[in-house]
Design a protein around this motif. Sequence first.
Motif, PDB file in Angstrom:
ATOM      1  N   SER A 256       0.846  -1.203   0.000  1.00 25.76           N
ATOM      2  CA  SER A 256       0.000   0.000   0.000  1.00 25.76           C
ATOM      3  C   SER A 256       0.880   1.251   0.000  1.00 25.76           C
ATOM      4  N   TYR A 257       1.928   1.229   0.802  1.00 24.59           N
ATOM      5  CA  TYR A 257       2.847   2.364   0.805  1.00 24.59           C
ATOM      6  C   TYR A 257       3.544   2.500  -0.547  1.00 24.59           C
ATOM      7  N   LEU A 258       3.920   1.368  -1.148  1.00 24.83           N
ATOM      8  CA  LEU A 258       4.559   1.394  -2.465  1.00 24.83           C
ATOM      9  C   LEU A 258       3.646   2.077  -3.489  1.00 24.83           C
ATOM     10  N   THR A 259       2.360   1.713  -3.497  1.00 21.63           N
ATOM     11  CA  THR A 259       1.422   2.328  -4.444  1.00 21.63           C
ATOM     12  C   THR A 259       1.302   3.813  -4.185  1.00 21.63           C
ATOM     13  N   TRP A 260       1.184   4.214  -2.906  1.00 21.81           N
ATOM     14  CA  TRP A 260       1.077   5.639  -2.574  1.00 21.81           C
ATOM     15  C   TRP A 260       2.320   6.393  -3.059  1.00 21.81           C
ATOM     16  N   TRP A 261       3.489   5.821  -2.830  1.00 23.35           N
ATOM     17  CA  TRP A 261       4.714   6.513  -3.220  1.00 23.35           C
ATOM     18  C   TRP A 261       4.836   6.608  -4.737  1.00 23.35           C
ATOM     19  N   ARG A 262       4.479   5.550  -5.454  1.00 24.75           N
ATOM     20  CA  ARG A 262       4.524   5.591  -6.918  1.00 24.75           C
ATOM     21  C   ARG A 262       3.642   6.725  -7.457  1.00 24.75           C
ATOM     22  N   LEU A 263       2.427   6.823  -6.957  1.00 20.93           N
ATOM     23  CA  LEU A 263       1.498   7.821  -7.489  1.00 20.93           C
ATOM     24  C   LEU A 263       1.839   9.229  -7.010  1.00 20.93           C
ATOM     25  N   THR A 264       2.449   9.351  -5.838  1.00 19.07           N
ATOM     26  CA  THR A 264       2.935  10.648  -5.380  1.00 19.07           C
ATOM     27  C   THR A 264       4.102  11.113  -6.251  1.00 19.07           C
ATOM     28  N   THR A 265       5.000  10.191  -6.570  1.00 21.53           N
ATOM     29  CA  THR A 265       6.114  10.514  -7.467  1.00 21.53           C
ATOM     30  C   THR A 265       5.598  10.903  -8.846  1.00 21.53           C
ATOM     31  N   ALA A 266       4.599  10.180  -9.328  1.00 21.49           N
ATOM     32  CA  ALA A 266       4.022  10.501 -10.634  1.00 21.49           C
ATOM     33  C   ALA A 266       3.420  11.898 -10.637  1.00 21.49           C
ATOM     34  N   ALA A 267       2.737  12.268  -9.559  1.00 19.89           N
ATOM     35  CA  ALA A 267       2.148  13.610  -9.486  1.00 19.89           C
ATOM     36  C   ALA A 267       3.226  14.683  -9.559  1.00 19.89           C
ATOM     37  N   ARG A 268       4.354  14.451  -8.884  1.00 20.83           N
ATOM     38  CA  ARG A 268       5.447  15.426  -8.946  1.00 20.83           C
ATOM     39  C   ARG A 268       5.995  15.526 -10.364  1.00 20.83           C
ATOM     40  N   LEU A 269       6.167  14.408 -11.030  1.00 24.96           N
ATOM     41  CA  LEU A 269       6.682  14.431 -12.399  1.00 24.96           C
ATOM     42  C   LEU A 269       5.713  15.130 -13.349  1.00 24.96           C
ATOM     43  N   LEU A 270       4.420  14.954 -13.123  1.00 25.72           N
ATOM     44  CA  LEU A 270       3.433  15.643 -13.961  1.00 25.72           C
ATOM     45  C   LEU A 270       3.487  17.153 -13.747  1.00 25.72           C
ATOM     46  N   ARG A 271       3.738  17.570 -12.500  1.00 22.66           N
ATOM     47  CA  ARG A 271       3.803  19.002 -12.206  1.00 22.66           C
ATOM     48  C   ARG A 271       5.088  19.630 -12.736  1.00 22.66           C
ATOM     49  N   GLU A 272       6.185  18.933 -12.604  1.00 18.11           N
ATOM     50  CA  GLU A 272       7.490  19.558 -12.790  1.00 18.11           C
ATOM     51  C   GLU A 272       8.167  19.239 -14.117  1.00 18.11           C
ATOM     52  N   THR A 273       7.629  18.301 -14.890  1.00 18.56           N
ATOM     53  CA  THR A 273       8.270  17.934 -16.151  1.00 18.56           C
ATOM     54  C   THR A 273       7.230  17.903 -17.271  1.00 18.56           C
ATOM     55  N   GLU A 274       7.756  17.811 -18.488  1.00 17.17           N
ATOM     56  CA  GLU A 274       6.906  17.643 -19.671  1.00 17.17           C
ATOM     57  C   GLU A 274       7.020  16.220 -20.210  1.00 17.17           C
ATOM     58  N   ALA A 275       7.481  15.301 -19.391  1.00 16.22           N
ATOM     59  CA  ALA A 275       7.664  13.920 -19.836  1.00 16.22           C
ATOM     60  C   ALA A 275       6.332  13.325 -20.287  1.00 16.22           C
ATOM     61  N   PHE A 296      -3.928   6.369 -11.086  1.00 13.45           N
ATOM     62  CA  PHE A 296      -3.731   7.781 -10.744  1.00 13.45           C
ATOM     63  C   PHE A 296      -5.066   8.461 -10.466  1.00 13.45           C
ATOM     64  N   LYS A 297      -6.072   8.185 -11.275  1.00 19.24           N
ATOM     65  CA  LYS A 297      -7.381   8.813 -11.075  1.00 19.24           C
ATOM     66  C   LYS A 297      -8.011   8.377  -9.764  1.00 19.24           C
ATOM     67  N   ARG A 298      -7.833   7.101  -9.391  1.00 18.53           N
ATOM     68  CA  ARG A 298      -8.359   6.641  -8.102  1.00 18.53           C
ATOM     69  C   ARG A 298      -7.700   7.393  -6.942  1.00 18.53           C
ATOM     70  N   ALA A 299      -6.420   7.670  -7.078  1.00 13.09           N
ATOM     71  CA  ALA A 299      -5.687   8.310  -5.977  1.00 13.09           C
ATOM     72  C   ALA A 299      -5.898   9.816  -5.933  1.00 13.09           C
ATOM     73  N   HIS A 300      -5.969  10.484  -7.083  1.00 14.68           N
ATOM     74  CA  HIS A 300      -5.960  11.941  -7.129  1.00 14.68           C
ATOM     75  C   HIS A 300      -7.260  12.569  -7.625  1.00 14.68           C
ATOM     76  N   GLY A 301      -8.197  11.735  -8.064  1.00 21.10           N
ATOM     77  CA  GLY A 301      -9.482  12.260  -8.496  1.00 21.10           C
ATOM     78  C   GLY A 301      -9.490  12.856  -9.881  1.00 21.10           C
ATOM     79  N   TYR A 307      -4.791  16.425 -14.521  1.00 22.05           N
ATOM     80  CA  TYR A 307      -4.018  16.865 -13.354  1.00 22.05           C
ATOM     81  C   TYR A 307      -2.885  17.781 -13.800  1.00 22.05           C
ATOM     82  N   ARG A 308      -2.179  17.397 -14.867  1.00 29.94           N
ATOM     83  CA  ARG A 308      -1.084  18.228 -15.374  1.00 29.94           C
ATOM     84  C   ARG A 308      -1.590  19.587 -15.839  1.00 29.94           C
ATOM     85  N   ARG A 309      -2.688  19.625 -16.544  1.00 29.60           N
ATOM     86  CA  ARG A 309      -3.208  20.906 -17.026  1.00 29.60           C
ATOM     87  C   ARG A 309      -3.645  21.799 -15.884  1.00 29.60           C
TER      88      ARG A 309
END
Length: 311
Positions: A256-275, A296-301, A307-309
């Motif tokens: 559960s922590y692994l999933t939370w960390w993966r999606l938290t990392t993904a959110a940061r990459l969406l905010r800070e990069t154009e990848a 991602f949608k389940r975690a962040h709505g 989310y990036r936009r």
Amino acid sequence: MDVLSDVITVARTGRPRSAYVRWHAPWRQQFASVPGSAGFQVILEGRCWLLSPHSEPLQLAAGDVLFLPHGSGHTLADSPATAATGAVCSPEDAELPGPYTSDSVDRLGRRGPATVVLCGAYRLDPSQTHPLLLTLPNLIHLPADQDRHAELHAAVRLLAAEVGNPRLGTSATVPALLDTLMMYILRIWLAEQPARDNTRGWAAALNDPAVAAALHAIHRDPAEPWTVATLAVEAGLSRATLARRFASMVGQPPLSYLTWWRLTTAARLLRETEAPLRSIAARVGYTSEFAFANAFKRAHGLAPGAYRRRR
């Protein structure tokens, strides 16, 4: 990356603020409560009092460090008896001459004994705040101790020199030094927690070699297809023992922590990069963009693109 480094990297948003402030008695400065922020106060010269609704009045001396991880309101004053005057300082009020509003030197007061304080604040993204920060008390006080906290005081001296005398490169140096200061504060606090409660909480988790090894493995490579069994190998424990100990200390099972960390990392990459989304999905351990988008949608709505936009 290790856990503590990631706590700071992911949670912070925007530019941290700091200022070098000199007050002359009598003075009293109230700092507003600002949820979604973390603040610190370092006494560089003189003495003052901390007045907080969460504690008894506390006298502070040169070298003392205060950290307020939840942006709690508080007051500093030359004496508990000094009457309140002036405006409340807040990071949101750019027109106020408060220590959170600029990286410049502010001098307030008149002719009494001087107190010099290094003040600062971080803005935190509530949706990305690491659970370690959520478990911290409203106030952390590290008394001056050059022998025990030499690295912390070295960071304070460097930061005070940059903020008190801005030069070429200061704009780049100050945020890095603020990260360093926050890192030392958290490192010291975690290391000094009482040993009597060594079965729960993040201090226990990071001081436990086996659980810390599993956490560092997740943070080092979130894309790895971790299972409880492979994390148990990293920790040097059986699967059952790791699962039980990890959940007790961290507050959730390893995967559960692994999933939370993966999606938290993904959110940061969406905010800070154009990848591209496909690239981000792969970097956080998802084999398809579709699976990543659903998780991602389940975690962040929001779907990753929306989310990036929005951000």
